[in-house]
Design a protein around this motif. Sequence first.
Motif, PDB file in Angstrom:
ATOM      1  N   GLY A 127       0.809  -1.206   0.000  1.00  0.00           N
ATOM      2  CA  GLY A 127       0.000   0.000   0.000  1.00  0.00           C
ATOM      3  C   GLY A 127       0.846   1.260   0.000  1.00  0.00           C
ATOM      4  O   GLY A 127       1.954   1.281   0.548  1.00  0.00           O
ATOM      5  N   LEU A 151      -3.576   1.906   6.309  1.00  0.00           N
ATOM      6  CA  LEU A 151      -2.875   0.953   5.445  1.00  0.00           C
ATOM      7  C   LEU A 151      -2.404  -0.273   6.218  1.00  0.00           C
ATOM      8  O   LEU A 151      -2.450  -1.401   5.708  1.00  0.00           O
ATOM      9  N   CYS A 181      -3.021  -4.047   4.585  1.00  0.00           N
ATOM     10  CA  CYS A 181      -1.916  -4.482   3.721  1.00  0.00           C
ATOM     11  C   CYS A 181      -1.064  -5.514   4.458  1.00  0.00           C
ATOM     12  O   CYS A 181      -0.695  -5.308   5.621  1.00  0.00           O
ATOM     13  N   LEU A 204      -2.632  -0.912  -3.667  1.00  0.00           N
ATOM     14  CA  LEU A 204      -3.540   0.050  -3.056  1.00  0.00           C
ATOM     15  C   LEU A 204      -2.806   1.373  -2.861  1.00  0.00           C
ATOM     16  O   LEU A 204      -1.642   1.397  -2.436  1.00  0.00           O
TER      17      LEU A 204
END
Length: 253
Positions: free
Chosen positions: A59, A73, A77, A135
């Motif tokens: 991310g 995040l 992640c 992401l």
Amino acid sequence: MFTSQGPTLRELAEQALTSVERGYDLLAPKFDHTPFRTPDRFLDATAAVLSRLGPFDAGLDVCCGTGAGLRALRTVCRAQVTGVDFSAGMLATAADQDRTRRAAEPSERNGDPGPEVHWVRGDALALPFAGAFDLAVSFGAFGHFLPAERPALFASVHRALRPGGVFAFPMGAPSPVTSPLHWALLGFDTVMRVRNRLRRPPFVMYYRTFPLGEVRADLEAAGFAVELYPLEEFGRRPDGSPRCRLVVGRRRD
């Protein structure tokens, strides 16, 4: 608006009269004691939606500042998270705070160190990544980009994502004309425009230059398929529309 640990009015004025980069370098040590730091409830609401859209391995937090967005995040992640910002001062503060957090939470992680954390100094309009992330998120930074810069910004994020990667950010609904907030933001933007006409370098920070319709069109032009998710934690307006949405663009190829 500020705690006793936050910047003084004189310090804020000094920061506003310099460049955006220099201003944030100066503000960095006290940034988290200002209202400019993204509140945790926005981060947690974003993470709740993203947890349903994953899983994600890597991310990226675009314009990460002092690293608040990595709170979201880290929960979604699995392998690594990266914060990128052009302010060396903000990145240094982010790294210091992350080291402190990791040292204070070993028992809570039960031996799991969590995703690797990286900090990178870079320009969001020309991110130094290509196909590296599943992401990307961004919180509270878009007022630093003029409308004419949005296509380059979104194209830069698009390049940084892998095929099918997600770009997500929360957006509040515009305040009604009858709201004091509407006039406060209009007044702030007006003052900044006058400041930037009279002084160089400019300090780009506007609150009313990121309307949803134009943003969605620019995302789609950059190669994203866009979906909107209501963040119900923030309630709804009298007309039934959400007060806040998560804008989610998925990279098309």
